[in-house]
Motif scaffolding. Structure first.
Motif, PDB file in Angstrom:
ATOM      1  N   ILE A 205      30.799  17.264 -23.043  1.00 52.86           N
ATOM      2  CA  ILE A 205      30.523  18.150 -21.917  1.00 52.86           C
ATOM      3  C   ILE A 205      29.711  17.390 -20.881  1.00 52.86           C
ATOM      4  CG2 ILE A 205      29.434  20.302 -21.189  1.00 52.86           C
ATOM      5  CD1 ILE A 205      30.272  19.765 -24.870  1.00 52.86           C
ATOM      6  N   ILE A 206      30.251  17.240 -19.691  1.00 60.05           N
ATOM      7  CA  ILE A 206      29.570  16.540 -18.604  1.00 60.05           C
ATOM      8  C   ILE A 206      28.847  17.568 -17.736  1.00 60.05           C
ATOM      9  CG2 ILE A 206      29.890  15.112 -16.550  1.00 60.05           C
ATOM     10  CD1 ILE A 206      32.240  13.794 -17.969  1.00 60.05           C
ATOM     11  N   LEU A 207      27.579  17.282 -17.445  1.00 55.32           N
ATOM     12  CA  LEU A 207      26.729  18.201 -16.695  1.00 55.32           C
ATOM     13  C   LEU A 207      26.497  17.692 -15.276  1.00 55.32           C
ATOM     14  CD1 LEU A 207      24.066  18.652 -19.525  1.00 55.32           C
ATOM     15  CD2 LEU A 207      26.197  19.918 -19.211  1.00 55.32           C
ATOM     16  N   ASN A 208      26.531  18.605 -14.323  1.00 57.61           N
ATOM     17  CA  ASN A 208      26.292  18.240 -12.927  1.00 57.61           C
ATOM     18  C   ASN A 208      25.429  19.288 -12.236  1.00 57.61           C
ATOM     19  OD1 ASN A 208      27.982  15.759 -12.177  1.00 57.61           O
ATOM     20  ND2 ASN A 208      29.458  17.026 -13.280  1.00 57.61           N
ATOM     21  N   ASP A 209      24.620  18.824 -11.319  1.00 53.56           N
ATOM     22  CA  ASP A 209      23.751  19.674 -10.502  1.00 53.56           C
ATOM     23  C   ASP A 209      22.691  20.374 -11.370  1.00 53.56           C
ATOM     24  OD1 ASP A 209      25.296  18.896  -8.381  1.00 53.56           O
ATOM     25  OD2 ASP A 209      26.508  20.726  -8.356  1.00 53.56           O
ATOM     26  N   ILE A 210      21.696  20.895 -10.709  1.00 51.39           N
ATOM     27  CA  ILE A 210      20.569  21.550 -11.380  1.00 51.39           C
ATOM     28  C   ILE A 210      20.262  22.858 -10.667  1.00 51.39           C
ATOM     29  CG2 ILE A 210      18.069  21.439 -11.744  1.00 51.39           C
ATOM     30  CD1 ILE A 210      19.461  19.813 -13.799  1.00 51.39           C
ATOM     31  N   LYS A 211      20.009  23.907 -11.450  1.00 53.03           N
ATOM     32  CA  LYS A 211      19.516  25.159 -10.895  1.00 53.03           C
ATOM     33  C   LYS A 211      18.225  25.511 -11.627  1.00 53.03           C
ATOM     34  CE  LYS A 211      20.680  29.935  -9.776  1.00 53.03           C
ATOM     35  NZ  LYS A 211      21.759  30.937  -9.661  1.00 53.03           N
ATOM     36  N   THR A 212      17.193  25.837 -10.880  1.00 53.59           N
ATOM     37  CA  THR A 212      15.913  26.176 -11.496  1.00 53.59           C
ATOM     38  C   THR A 212      15.855  27.673 -11.755  1.00 53.59           C
ATOM     39  OG1 THR A 212      14.806  24.333 -10.389  1.00 53.59           O
ATOM     40  CG2 THR A 212      13.406  26.069 -11.274  1.00 53.59           C
TER      41      THR A 212
END
Length: 239
Positions: A205-212
């Motif tokens: 699973i490749i992860l992209n971007d961040i949400k706080t």
């Protein structure tokens, strides 16, 4: 110019040495410090809205409520004209289908509804969206050493994670940014009858971007692939 190349070589060699020397537990602590610097996960109480897209299938939207202090979990999923809701409060479970809680055996069977499935969803969402903090849970076995590896032309710090038998038999690998320690990918494999990894199983699973959310940096986009042939499976988007 020669001195510049020498300095660059020294700096590069130093960074590689540091990466090679970091222990597994140290890497995990640094990753948690990046994602949850104020230690909010243990008091997490918020709502996650997730859209899943898959090839040749309509999108599924899910609203997930996690309240760890009150041991409350709820997932309301809608796909096409069907809406299911599972709610777990401590040891109690309720299920509804299109807003109806009084279900026939035929409805329960045809829609694969059960409290076991509710628990599965709870474990799934709290684990994946609680990473890397969930790697501190009881029964988790952290590799003593971290490794520097390359995957898909990117360099990561890799952490191997196993679990006690009562927790699970899968072997997981977590991949962290070597500069920020952000989690950027993870991967799991099934094991055979003697505990050896079967490389034809599992997914990455490749992860992209961040949400706080609640002060925690949560990966926003998760793209799933089979380990065996790199076949694309699905994408989860945290809205």
């Amino acid at each position: 110019m020669k001195s510049f190349y020498i300095l660059a070589f020294i700096l590069t060699s130093t960074s590689i040495t540091i990466a090679q020397q970091i222990s597994g537990p140290q890497l995990l602590d640094k990753a948690i410090q990046y994602h949850d610097p104020q230690g909010h996960w243990s008091t997490f109480n918020d709502t996650l809205n997730i859209t899943m897209t898959m090839p040749e299938s309509n999108a599924r939207t899910s609203q997930i409520v996690i309240n760890i202090p009150k041991e409350y979990f709820s997932v309301t999923a809608k796909k096409d004209t069907v809406t299911t809701q599972y709610t777990i409060i401590k040891d109690s479970c309720t299920i509804s289908l299109n807003g109806n809680k009084k279900l026939t055996n035929k409805q329960i069977k045809s829609n694969n509804l059960s409290c076991d499935r509710a628990t599965l969803y709870k474990n799934y969402y709290t684990y994946l969206y609680g990473l890397p903090m969930k790697l501190k849970d009881k029964g988790t076995i952290i590799s003593p050493e971290a490794k520097t590896v390359n995957f898909k032309s990117k360099t990561y710090l890799q952490l191997q994670v196993n679990y006690n038998a009562e927790v699970g038999k899968d072997v997981w690998y977590f991949y962290f940014n070597p500069k920020t320690y952000a989690i950027e990918m993870y991967q799991f494999y099934k094991t055979d009858n003697i505990g050896q990894v079967d490389t034809n199983t599992g997914e990455y699973i490749i992860l992209n971007d961040i949400k706080t959310v609640n002060g925690i940096k949560i990966p926003k986009i998760r793209t799933w692939y089979y380990n065996k042939d790199d076949k694309y499976l699905a994408t989860d988007n945290l809205n």
